[in-house]
Scaffold this motif. Sequence first.
Motif, PDB file in Angstrom:
ATOM      1  N   LYS A  74      34.894   4.767-100.737  1.00 58.95           N
ATOM      2  CA  LYS A  74      35.747   5.768-101.362  1.00 58.95           C
ATOM      3  C   LYS A  74      36.584   6.479-100.305  1.00 58.95           C
ATOM      4  CE  LYS A  74      35.291  10.224-103.776  1.00 58.95           C
ATOM      5  NZ  LYS A  74      34.310  11.200-104.342  1.00 58.95           N
ATOM      6  N   GLN A  75      37.833   6.750-100.643  1.00 60.14           N
ATOM      7  CA  GLN A  75      38.718   7.571 -99.824  1.00 60.14           C
ATOM      8  C   GLN A  75      39.368   8.609-100.738  1.00 60.14           C
ATOM      9  OE1 GLN A  75      39.556   7.304 -96.286  1.00 60.14           O
ATOM     10  NE2 GLN A  75      37.629   6.171 -96.380  1.00 60.14           N
ATOM     11  N   SER A  76      39.445   9.846-100.273  1.00 61.94           N
ATOM     12  CA  SER A  76      40.003  10.935-101.080  1.00 61.94           C
ATOM     13  C   SER A  76      41.130  11.630-100.342  1.00 61.94           C
ATOM     14  CB  SER A  76      38.917  11.968-101.419  1.00 61.94           C
ATOM     15  OG  SER A  76      37.848  11.375-102.118  1.00 61.94           O
ATOM     16  N   ILE A  95      43.086  13.003-105.547  1.00 65.14           N
ATOM     17  CA  ILE A  95      43.052  11.599-105.950  1.00 65.14           C
ATOM     18  C   ILE A  95      41.991  10.881-105.125  1.00 65.14           C
ATOM     19  CG2 ILE A  95      44.911  10.941-104.345  1.00 65.14           C
ATOM     20  CD1 ILE A  95      45.872   8.985-106.535  1.00 65.14           C
ATOM     21  N   ASP A  96      41.166  10.099-105.815  1.00 62.58           N
ATOM     22  CA  ASP A  96      40.118   9.307-105.176  1.00 62.58           C
ATOM     23  C   ASP A  96      40.444   7.831-105.325  1.00 62.58           C
ATOM     24  OD1 ASP A  96      38.525  11.585-104.558  1.00 62.58           O
ATOM     25  OD2 ASP A  96      37.749  11.595-106.606  1.00 62.58           O
ATOM     26  N   PHE A  97      40.339   7.105-104.219  1.00 59.80           N
ATOM     27  CA  PHE A  97      40.505   5.657-104.224  1.00 59.80           C
ATOM     28  C   PHE A  97      39.125   5.024-104.042  1.00 59.80           C
ATOM     29  CE2 PHE A  97      44.495   7.380-102.646  1.00 59.80           C
ATOM     30  CZ  PHE A  97      45.434   6.689-103.401  1.00 59.80           C
ATOM     31  N   TYR A  98      38.719   4.182-104.987  1.00 60.08           N
ATOM     32  CA  TYR A  98      37.408   3.544-104.920  1.00 60.08           C
ATOM     33  C   TYR A  98      37.555   2.057-104.625  1.00 60.08           C
ATOM     34  CZ  TYR A  98      35.612   7.771-107.217  1.00 60.08           C
ATOM     35  OH  TYR A  98      35.284   9.065-107.534  1.00 60.08           O
ATOM     36  N   ASN A  99      36.586   1.558-103.892  1.00 64.95           N
ATOM     37  CA  ASN A  99      36.495   0.128-103.625  1.00 64.95           C
ATOM     38  C   ASN A  99      35.949  -0.550-104.884  1.00 64.95           C
ATOM     39  OD1 ASN A  99      35.929  -2.472-102.748  1.00 64.95           O
ATOM     40  ND2 ASN A  99      35.186  -1.796-100.748  1.00 64.95           N
TER      41      ASN A  99
END
Length: 447
Positions: A32-34, A159-163
């Motif tokens: 995860k990257q936020s 905003i969260d980016f999930y794998n």
Amino acid sequence: MNRLLPYFFTFFLSTSVFSQQNFLFFGKDTDKQSLTFQLINNLIVIPLEINGHQLSFILDTGVNKTILFNLTSEDKVGLNDIKKVFIRGLGSGEPVEALLSRNNTFRIKNIASSNQHLYVILKDAFDISAKMGTTIHGIIGYDLLKDVIVKINYVNKKIDFYNPKTYNKSVCNRCEIFPLQFYRNKPYINAKIQIDEFSNKMIPVKLLIDTGGSDAIWLFEGTKDELKTPKKFFKDIVGEGFSGTIYGNRSRIQKISIGKFKIEEPTASFLDSSSTFNARQYKERNGSIGGGILKRFKVWIDYPNNRVILKKNASLKKGFYYNMSGLHIVHDGQELIKEKATTKFTDSYNNNNNQTQQKDVISFIDSYFYRFKPKYKIDKIVEDSPAFKAGLMVDDIIKKINGKAVHEYKLGEIMDMFHHKPNRKIKIEVERARVRLKFEFRLEKRI
């Protein structure tokens, strides 16, 4: 914010498709990257690094290619393997010339991809940075979203980016999952709308989910027999595209139903075939859902699993507003403003540590200095609108609004004034041909 500045970015690119590498997570946090984003006119603006240079991009589900349309002399982005192409978008104008650059490296925090394709517009005809009041370099959509799962919190601007390889697919109880259908790598959702109060009929529609659109909903007239502009409407400028200004009928519909979510009396723009010729190539499409509706939810955009997840937030039941002035204002560079430089002296007595001690503050004007401040002008005026009737004109330079110097406002704050409280009095002082003129009008509710 309830601004509905209507800019949609949906394009057709007359080029072949080339393979690109996927976005991959790297470093310690590979799940995860936020990041926080800017929400401007209901549009999501995120930092995107291209070839080592940080730029500002709109996250736009309505585009299937990454497009760069604003580079200044300070933005030194090296472009590789260049080829000339043409781009056509919404609007009735001609295709615009662009460059296709391959083998570029994109990065958002610890998510990156090499061998990415970038379309570079040689002439930014609609100057989105001026219309949004901040520098916007481009738009990115499918190239990123196909490789990640995105959760957008419009309230917290996070905003969260999930794998997708490690993402837990479980969903909260108050969420609802909707399948996505893709056409040319753009996501579509099924919904139902009720046009007016005289008919209880709910019309099934297929709508593009468009985070790059700031309006609530666009509907394409004629794609279904029932899709006709309601009796109460007015002609308005509803957007800008690479192929020109987009006009439509601004109105209001009774209801839109997305699964269990009921959205009452949203504003709606009805577009004819001339402005949406390219968008209508997908015959099943009836319109678009934009940020004006999406911001009322927490949104999971899950391209890898062909779905979108919605959870309502506190703004779902709030009213829908639009520009009731008729003015479209843009940033027009900077101008030197004379300001006073003051020096303050504190004369205190009862010199002890008692918190109730009294102090006199004396200010002296020592000198004046000049600073560059934002400059705004009128870009367009809707015919028969309150501003039009008051006598304001295109290219008028705005000096004051309601007695306050215009450089003390952000562009978004100015537009906010025009989207609330019908009958509100607006006083504007402008400069026209080096002459100062004063105008006054009231916001008028027309739908």
